[in-house]
Enzyme design. Sequence first.
Site, short mmCIF file in Angstrom:
data_model
loop_
_atom_site.label_atom_id
_atom_site.label_comp_id
_atom_site.label_asym_id
_atom_site.label_seq_id
_atom_site.Cartn_x
_atom_site.Cartn_y
_atom_site.Cartn_z
N CYS A 121 2.91 -2.03 -7.70
CA CYS A 121 1.50 -2.29 -8.00
C CYS A 121 1.30 -3.53 -8.86
CB CYS A 121 0.88 -1.07 -8.67
SG CYS A 121 1.62 -0.60 -10.26
N HIS B 218 -0.08 1.89 -13.95
CA HIS B 218 -0.66 1.36 -12.71
C HIS B 218 -1.41 0.08 -13.04
CE1 HIS B 218 -1.69 1.31 -8.58
NE2 HIS B 218 -2.98 1.55 -8.74
N ASP C 261 -8.10 -2.17 -5.33
CA ASP C 261 -6.71 -1.73 -5.46
C ASP C 261 -6.00 -2.01 -4.14
OD1 ASP C 261 -4.27 -0.49 -5.79
OD2 ASP C 261 -5.09 1.29 -6.76
#
Length: 367
Positions: A227, A254, A269
């Site tokens: 991520c 994250h 995202d």
Amino acid sequence: CSQGLVRRGAPATSFRCGGMARCPCGARGSAFGAVALAASLPGFAIGVHVRHSGGQDGLQGTVTEAPLGTVDVQYKILEPSEMPIEVYHTNLGKQEYFENCLLRYTQVVEDYADKQLQALALEALDLEAASEDFRNASLWEGRHKERIGKLSNWFYNKYFSWLSGRTCGQCNVQMTSGGEHVVPTQDELEHGAHRVRLFKCPTCPNVSRFPRYKSLKKLLETRTGLCGEFARVFGLFLAALGYEYRLVLDWTDHVWNEVLIDSRWETVDTTCPGYNFKHILRWHMPVVYIVAFGAHEVLDVTARYATNWADVEARRGKDGNFDPKVAKQLIHEADERVRELRGETEPPQWRAQEAKDLDAMRLPGKL
């Protein structure tokens, strides 16, 4: 370079753990050691790796007494045998780690302003997404959500790859990783990889390395990661297309992006495009801090994503977390430092309304 060079009164923020530094001779290099955190600690050793035309040289510095907010660093040339190997910190306390992350992510966002890096991102769009015509701003007038949504889908499906594992070339079986990290090589260090994840074959001695590169240029080449890598590179695409952007870090592990559309910060995202434009977290972790890093600001946006603010407050300062008042002050200082480096004196124009919105989200019964 020569023996005994001194850099006096250097702003403490010009040296970052794992960030880029400039040697007194003008060469750029990768600095390690929490120098920015040690302006008041005379004798605190730092190291700087720099690349010269003649090869790799090492510089070692020592912080000495200096005015508040600055560091004086005495450099000396190191022989290759003296070069430090261990360059990342695994035993930082929670406050030190918090400060380190604030500095590190601020540096990533600063790198988005690099016109050469932006040109590389635009070149990728021309070569691999020409049919979408993402660069034609007039085509997307009034359709920014659609543009960002399609860009995110292209990025996820065709451009960047998730690190799903490694396959042993000898046994043709999936290699495993227990979260182990090893010391980076000199080449990995040059691209900002201060952590290297190790994968092992379960049936033979083969291992595979996955450097966690910080260099955006290198990540545009490798196009693989988790991520953090996804969000860092996608932020560069947003910057190259002229959007106001943010890199958002959740301390429960994250990272994602936010983009300003119609005066509203929208979530993007790229590791899970189905959650774009929704201010929700797709996992159920005990959120403590979520901080957004932009070109003009550093802001605590935890309230936008938390489902229960009372629970967040209860966790802050407990379970080994440090004083939330200290965290608030550190975020405030990082926020002001970003604008100071840009020569800006006031928060961005959207801050006042966003601050009101975030305050409302912290009130009981408002979630």
